[in-house]
Each structure stands twice: as C-alpha cells, then as structure tokens.
Design an enzyme around this catalytic site. Structure first.
Site, PDB file in Angstrom:
ATOM      1  N   ASP A   1      67.916  44.624 -49.679  1.00 43.25           N
ATOM      2  CA  ASP A   1      66.994  43.504 -49.520  1.00 43.25           C
ATOM      3  C   ASP A   1      66.863  43.143 -48.048  1.00 43.25           C
ATOM      4  OD1 ASP A   1      66.904  43.434 -52.254  1.00 43.25           O
ATOM      5  OD2 ASP A   1      68.113  41.631 -52.469  1.00 43.25           O
ATOM      6  N   ARG A   2      65.743  42.570 -47.699  1.00 41.80           N
ATOM      7  CA  ARG A   2      65.510  42.161 -46.316  1.00 41.80           C
ATOM      8  C   ARG A   2      66.664  41.332 -45.773  1.00 41.80           C
ATOM      9  NH1 ARG A   2      61.068  37.717 -45.350  1.00 41.80           N
ATOM     10  NH2 ARG A   2      62.785  36.536 -46.284  1.00 41.80           N
TER      11      ARG A   2
END
Length: 239
Positions: free
Chosen positions: A65-66
C-alpha cells in the site's frame, strides 16, 4: 509532472538486497508502487536508477500500500519476474510485517481466517471488507509487546489480498494505528499508518538457503516502538 526527488531522493540508498535476479528495496511510506488515476510521484519514476547495467529497469513483483513501508521485491528481467511471480502466487514467499494496533488480541498468537471482498462494485475502488462470500484470506499473528490500550504485532499474511492486514485487524477489533480507512485516524495530520513490511524470505534458489531481507524501522514508527520499550505504548488517535 511530479518531482521524482520529493519522497525518494536516492533510491539506491534504500537497496536491501541485490543479485542477478532480484532486488529488494525499503519502500518509504507515502509512495505508491504503481501509477494511479490521480497521477503524482510513484516508485516507477525511480526504477531506471536500479538497472545496474541491465537494458531494462526492474519491476515490482508484489504490492505494498502507498502508506505501508518496508521490503518490496523487484524482478530484474523477464525470467526473474516469472520465477518470483510463482513464489508469490503459491505463498512460498514469506512476508513478515510489524504493526502497532489499538487494543490487541486476547491470545498471544493465532490466525485470522476471514474472506475478503470489495466494498464497492466500482473497479477503481480498492477498499475491502470482511465478507463470507469473498476470497479466502488468512493471516497469522503474534504479539511482540503490549502496553495500555495498544499492542505491537507481528503479522504474516498467508494469502495476499488487497488491504488484508488492515481489514483483518480492524475486523477483529484491533485496528492498525494511523489507518484513516479502516481505523479512526484523521485523513491528514495523523501519525501515518503504523504498518511496516519488516522482512521478506524468498526460496529463490533450490540449492541455497532462502534469500532474506530486513527493512529498518521507519521514522514514523520509531516513537511508537520506543514507547513500547518504555512500557507506555504509542499515543492513541485522539489521545
């Protein structure tokens, strides 16, 4: 066009492992792995700096995930990508995460077996939910530390569903601190998602021990982990 030095000024300094097939880097929180519809800086902007003499840049084998930091595997060419993809598809790749959560499980170790599905039919949406009709999802956990109102967990995803660790922890009543989607952290000005891909183990070569890489604790999680060492635990959202 985004400035590729904004989040990641020197990707070479974040290299954890390198051989003829594989690179493992320590991805910083806040940097998406792949370009999205909103544009902006991504890891892809930096991969040419990791060619190390090869004609093509490496490619990510899996996703983080970012806002998740830590170990990310990159295949250096087509044959390497095929071999690495098989490891991740068959769960032969062992991924270890550290998370700081609100509350915590009653048991010191266990499994979270909750199928997951998208919250929305919109293909652009990555938000997930626990759903008995969804795809199988299994996470193993172990408590590494406890403090008032919080716990430090080791998480090992056996499957690799989108947002699996975040949804599993939230569904079990101990959301990951700093999570604005599945927890109660603010969308801006919060402590950052307290989830870190700590280690990666890949049985890449049949006659050798698995390749293992370990990412150092990121800046945004150091204070929380230091608080556990002092027996206090990290500050909770709103606290």
């Amino acid at each position: 066009m985004s400035d590729p030095s904004k989040i990641l000024p020197d990707i070479g300094a974040r290299l954890l492992y390198r051989d003829a097939l594989l690179l493992v880097i320590d991805k910083p929180a806040g940097l998406p792995v792949h370009p999205g519809p909103k544009g902006g800086e991504t890891l892809t902007d930096h991969l040419d700096a990791l060619r190390f003499g090869l004609p093509r840049r490496p490619e990510a084998v899996h996703r983080l995930d970012r806002d998740t930091s830590g170990c990310l595997a990159l295949g250096r060419h087509a044959k390497a990508l095929a071999r690495l993809n098989r490891l991740f598809a068959t769960s032969a790749a062992e991924k270890t995460y550290w998370a700081l959560v609100a509350g915590g499980p009653e048991a010191e170790a266990g499994r979270i077996d909750l199928p997951l599905a998208r919250r929305s039919d919109d293909p652009r949406s990555w938000w997930m939910k626990a759903d008995p009709e969804g795809e199988p999802a299994l996470t193993e956990f172990r408590v590494l530390g406890r403090a008032p109102g919080a716990a430090w967990l080791e998480l090992r995803p056996v499957t690799g569903r989108t947002h699996q660790l975040r949804v599993h922890c939230a569904a079990m009543g101990f959301p990951i601190l700093g999570d604005p989607i599945y927890g109660d952290a603010p969308r801006a000005g919060g402590p950052g998602l307290q989830l870190h891909a700590r280690a990666l183990s890949l049985p890449l070569y049949p006659k050798r021990p698995p390749v293992r890489a370990e990412a150092p604790v990121p800046e945004h999680m150091r204070a929380g982990l230091a608080a556990f060492s002092a027996g206090r635990g990290p500050p909770l959202p709103g606290g």
